[in-house]
Design a protein around this motif. Structure first.
Motif, PDB file in Angstrom:
ATOM      1  N   ARG A  32      57.610  10.335  42.143  1.00  0.00           N
ATOM      2  CA  ARG A  32      57.877   9.171  42.988  1.00  0.00           C
ATOM      3  C   ARG A  32      57.401   9.466  44.403  1.00  0.00           C
ATOM      4  O   ARG A  32      57.438  10.601  44.876  1.00  0.00           O
ATOM      5  N   TYR A  33      56.939   8.433  45.084  1.00  0.00           N
ATOM      6  CA  TYR A  33      56.458   8.553  46.452  1.00  0.00           C
ATOM      7  C   TYR A  33      57.053   7.443  47.319  1.00  0.00           C
ATOM      8  O   TYR A  33      57.176   6.301  46.876  1.00  0.00           O
ATOM      9  N   LEU A  34      57.400   7.788  48.538  1.00  0.00           N
ATOM     10  CA  LEU A  34      57.723   6.778  49.541  1.00  0.00           C
ATOM     11  C   LEU A  34      56.432   6.107  49.983  1.00  0.00           C
ATOM     12  O   LEU A  34      55.346   6.701  49.891  1.00  0.00           O
ATOM     13  N   TYR A  35      56.523   4.899  50.472  1.00  0.00           N
ATOM     14  CA  TYR A  35      55.335   4.208  50.964  1.00  0.00           C
ATOM     15  C   TYR A  35      55.728   3.296  52.114  1.00  0.00           C
ATOM     16  O   TYR A  35      56.904   2.966  52.292  1.00  0.00           O
ATOM     17  N   ASP A  36      54.725   2.908  52.904  1.00  0.00           N
ATOM     18  CA  ASP A  36      54.970   1.947  53.975  1.00  0.00           C
ATOM     19  C   ASP A  36      55.260   0.586  53.333  1.00  0.00           C
ATOM     20  O   ASP A  36      54.624   0.211  52.350  1.00  0.00           O
ATOM     21  N   LYS A  37      56.188  -0.136  53.896  1.00  0.00           N
ATOM     22  CA  LYS A  37      56.602  -1.407  53.293  1.00  0.00           C
ATOM     23  C   LYS A  37      55.581  -2.501  53.582  1.00  0.00           C
ATOM     24  O   LYS A  37      55.820  -3.429  54.353  1.00  0.00           O
ATOM     25  N   ASN A  38      54.426  -2.372  52.954  1.00  0.00           N
ATOM     26  CA  ASN A  38      53.411  -3.411  53.067  1.00  0.00           C
ATOM     27  C   ASN A  38      52.544  -3.422  51.814  1.00  0.00           C
ATOM     28  O   ASN A  38      52.592  -2.509  50.988  1.00  0.00           O
ATOM     29  N   TYR A  39      51.785  -4.464  51.664  1.00  0.00           N
ATOM     30  CA  TYR A  39      51.025  -4.737  50.442  1.00  0.00           C
ATOM     31  C   TYR A  39      49.990  -3.653  50.145  1.00  0.00           C
ATOM     32  O   TYR A  39      49.926  -3.122  49.019  1.00  0.00           O
ATOM     33  N   ILE A  40      49.190  -3.302  51.127  1.00  0.00           N
ATOM     34  CA  ILE A  40      48.105  -2.336  50.923  1.00  0.00           C
ATOM     35  C   ILE A  40      48.663  -0.955  50.593  1.00  0.00           C
ATOM     36  O   ILE A  40      48.163  -0.265  49.698  1.00  0.00           O
ATOM     37  N   SER A  41      49.698  -0.524  51.315  1.00  0.00           N
ATOM     38  CA  SER A  41      50.290   0.788  51.061  1.00  0.00           C
ATOM     39  C   SER A  41      50.824   0.873  49.637  1.00  0.00           C
ATOM     40  O   SER A  41      50.703   1.899  48.967  1.00  0.00           O
ATOM     41  N   GLY A  42      51.414  -0.223  49.148  1.00  0.00           N
ATOM     42  CA  GLY A  42      51.918  -0.239  47.777  1.00  0.00           C
ATOM     43  C   GLY A  42      50.818  -0.050  46.760  1.00  0.00           C
ATOM     44  O   GLY A  42      50.951   0.738  45.815  1.00  0.00           O
ATOM     45  N   ILE A  43      49.700  -0.750  46.935  1.00  0.00           N
ATOM     46  CA  ILE A  43      48.569  -0.620  46.011  1.00  0.00           C
ATOM     47  C   ILE A  43      48.000   0.788  46.048  1.00  0.00           C
ATOM     48  O   ILE A  43      47.708   1.392  44.998  1.00  0.00           O
ATOM     49  N   GLU A  44      47.859   1.350  47.241  1.00  0.00           N
ATOM     50  CA  GLU A  44      47.310   2.705  47.364  1.00  0.00           C
ATOM     51  C   GLU A  44      48.237   3.744  46.725  1.00  0.00           C
ATOM     52  O   GLU A  44      47.764   4.727  46.132  1.00  0.00           O
ATOM     53  N   THR A  45      49.536   3.544  46.823  1.00  0.00           N
ATOM     54  CA  THR A  45      50.494   4.480  46.227  1.00  0.00           C
ATOM     55  C   THR A  45      50.449   4.403  44.707  1.00  0.00           C
ATOM     56  O   THR A  45      50.503   5.427  44.017  1.00  0.00           O
ATOM     57  N   VAL A  46      50.356   3.197  44.160  1.00  0.00           N
ATOM     58  CA  VAL A  46      50.204   3.037  42.704  1.00  0.00           C
ATOM     59  C   VAL A  46      48.916   3.715  42.249  1.00  0.00           C
ATOM     60  O   VAL A  46      48.897   4.444  41.241  1.00  0.00           O
ATOM     61  N   LYS A  47      47.851   3.504  42.984  1.00  0.00           N
ATOM     62  CA  LYS A  47      46.556   4.108  42.641  1.00  0.00           C
ATOM     63  C   LYS A  47      46.643   5.636  42.642  1.00  0.00           C
ATOM     64  O   LYS A  47      46.093   6.301  41.754  1.00  0.00           O
ATOM     65  N   LYS A  48      47.354   6.190  43.615  1.00  0.00           N
ATOM     66  CA  LYS A  48      47.519   7.646  43.687  1.00  0.00           C
ATOM     67  C   LYS A  48      48.255   8.180  42.468  1.00  0.00           C
ATOM     68  O   LYS A  48      47.834   9.172  41.853  1.00  0.00           O
ATOM     69  N   LEU A  49      49.345   7.522  42.073  1.00  0.00           N
ATOM     70  CA  LEU A  49      50.112   7.951  40.903  1.00  0.00           C
ATOM     71  C   LEU A  49      49.272   7.861  39.637  1.00  0.00           C
ATOM     72  O   LEU A  49      49.250   8.801  38.819  1.00  0.00           O
TER      73      LEU A  49
END
Length: 304
Positions: A32-49
């Motif tokens: 699991r990863y924390l992310y910035d509460k915004n749309y782009i950060s969410g997509i980038e975090t999913v992509k990383k996982l």
């Protein structure tokens, strides 16, 4: 024949969790990863996982996501998401571009229900009603290990339905639904969610306890806590009685933080028949088997 691996993603409000399962449902990895509460950060975090899990499995895995809202089949846009930056965005389309593969999205309560129906507390039953009781309150329906979404994709999503048979006290409490998407009077979420339960307790007793502290008070025989949990159990029984009358599930499986309160499983089943037409109710009320990994496992199981 080589194994096929599945990736499940649970898109939370502050963190995004992922799990890698093999074709038999065995957990290979979980992160699991924390992310910035915004749309782009969410997509980038999913992509990383997804990239990390692909590397571990050595293949391009299927990807399923549980989200705190709904992806409209008509428009492709997200609606009613507690993570407000997802609303009105083509999240599925943008994820598929970022991940370079098809993805499946489903409401997080449906993911919990699917997980528990396939290989969790409901695996031995045909019809399962899964409930998430945490910061919010939601539900999902499964029949023969498939999710029933309904024509509007909201089957079983009872979080913002009115509380049945409200008492005089409940009518006077004047508490607000914790969700920013509702605002309705007597919304079930304001009474049943952990947030709502704790707000009611503190408002009535002029205290400032957390939910965990109230649970401990009850364990130590505090009269206030015992009273409020008794009222809470009765409210839950009223809501469950409505679903029993409509769907009549074999089993109701609880998930989320409030599902860890053991007294619920002892007391609620005996209260449900007070509010049903049938006086003998066979429906079981069970705690989830997979704990806080149930939602992310269900997301992975969107690809079977």
């Amino acid at each position: 024949m080589s194994k096929k691996f599945k990736i499940g993603i649970d898109y939370g409000g502050t963190k995004i969790e992922g799990i890698l399962l093999d074709q038999d449902g065995k957990q290979i990895e979980r992160k699991r990863y924390l992310y910035d509460k915004n749309y782009i950060s969410g997509i980038e975090t999913v992509k990383k996982l997804v990239s990390e899990f692909d590397a571990i499995s050595g293949q391009t895995c299927s990807v399923g996501l549980g989200i705190p809202g709904f992806s409209s089949k008509e428009t492709g846009l997200i609606t009613n998401a507690n993570s407000l930056w997802l609303n009105d965005k083509p999240f599925k389309k943008d994820l598929e571009i970022a991940l370079q593969r098809k993805v499946k999205l489903m409401n997080d309560a449906n993911c919990l229900t699917l997980s528990e129906a396939i290989d969790g507390a409901g695996k031995d039953y045909q019809s399962v009603f899964g409930i998430i009781i945490g910061t919010g309150f939601g539900g999902g329906l499964s029949y023969k290990k498939e999710i029933i979404e309904g024509s509007n994709q909201i089957a079983g999503d009872w979080g913002h339905q009115p509380l049945p048979y409200p008492t005089e006290e409940e009518n006077k409490l004047n508490v607000k639904c914790p969700s920013g998407n509702c605002g309705r009077p007597l919304c079930a979420e304001q009474f049943i969610s952990g947030t709502g339960f704790t707000e009611i307790f503190n408002k009535k007793h002029n205290t400032n306890f957390t939910t965990t502290e109230i649970v401990e008070l009850d364990k130590n025989n505090d009269d206030r806590a015992n009273l409020e949990f008794s009222l809470y159990e009765d409210r839950m029984a009223r809501l469950m009685a409505v679903m029993v009358g409509i769907f009549d599930p074999d089993v109701i499986v609880l998930g989320g933080g409030m599902s860890n309160i053991e007294r619920l499983y002892k007391n609620i089943p005996s209260l449900i028949p007070k509010y049903t037409f049938a006086k003998k109710i066979e429906t079981k009320v069970l705690k989830n088997l997979h704990g806080d990994s149930s939602g992310v496992r269900g997301a992975a199981w969107l690809w079977k």
